[in-house]
Design a protein around this motif. Structure first.
Motif, PDB file in Angstrom:
ATOM      1  N   ALA A  29       3.233  -1.741   6.730  1.00  0.00           N
ATOM      2  CA  ALA A  29       4.604  -1.542   6.247  1.00  0.00           C
ATOM      3  C   ALA A  29       4.582  -0.875   4.883  1.00  0.00           C
ATOM      4  O   ALA A  29       3.742  -1.167   4.047  1.00  0.00           O
ATOM      5  N   SER A  30       5.514   0.031   4.681  1.00  0.00           N
ATOM      6  CA  SER A  30       5.585   0.680   3.370  1.00  0.00           C
ATOM      7  C   SER A  30       6.274  -0.236   2.356  1.00  0.00           C
ATOM      8  O   SER A  30       7.209  -0.929   2.693  1.00  0.00           O
ATOM      9  N   PRO A  31       5.745  -0.215   1.146  1.00  0.00           N
ATOM     10  CA  PRO A  31       6.291  -1.125   0.109  1.00  0.00           C
ATOM     11  C   PRO A  31       7.675  -0.770  -0.322  1.00  0.00           C
ATOM     12  O   PRO A  31       8.226   0.189  -0.238  1.00  0.00           O
TER      13      PRO A  31
END
Length: 146
Positions: free
Chosen positions: A144-146
């Protein structure tokens, strides 16, 4: 058996290359004095699919191209590679059927089955296992992208 040159003339190899399944490999080299072959987009996208196999046949009447024995497929524009004992391209329906221990790798995801059908226009795969077996798929799930 029909020679590769005869098959190419029967089906218009360059058209087949641009669509999905060639009889021979295409290696395009950009040159100002030479135009790009069909299937190669000058903007940088190679839309040709390369098929390598022990034997390849084409039927101009039915529009079916068959590759048998150690079939290897590479389709860079769709980031797809595949292997099978046999493959058939149905030009009128625009579908590819890989048969016999079929394996497809696309975008890091893989699919293994006895038969894999690729519906070109839909970008969809249909996998069917051998009797009393299962289809195996492995999906790459990015973090998941931050």
């Amino acid at each position: 058996m029909i020679s590769s040159a005869k098959i190419a003339s029967l089906l218009g190899l360059r058209l087949v290359l641009a669509l999905i399944m060639p009889i021979a490999s295409v290696n395009a080299i950009a040159s100002p004095a030479r135009s790009q072959p069909p299937g190669v987009n000058p903007a940088g996208g190679n839309q040709a699919l390369t098929v390598r196999s022990d034997i390849q046949e084409a039927d101009a009447k039915t529009g079916i191209v068959t590759a048998r024995g150690n079939v290897r497929i590479n389709y860079p524009s769709r980031q797809m590679q595949g292997t099978a004992a046999q493959a058939q391209y149905f030009s009128r329906e625009r579908r590819i059927v890989l048969m016999g221990d079929a394996y497809v790798l696309q975008d890091g995801n893989s699919l293994r089955a006895e038969t894999i059908t690729y519906l070109i226009d839909e970008g969809r795969f249909i996998a069917v296992p051998e009797n009393n077996q299962q289809v195996e798929s492995v999906y790459f799930i990015p973090p998941a992208s931050p």
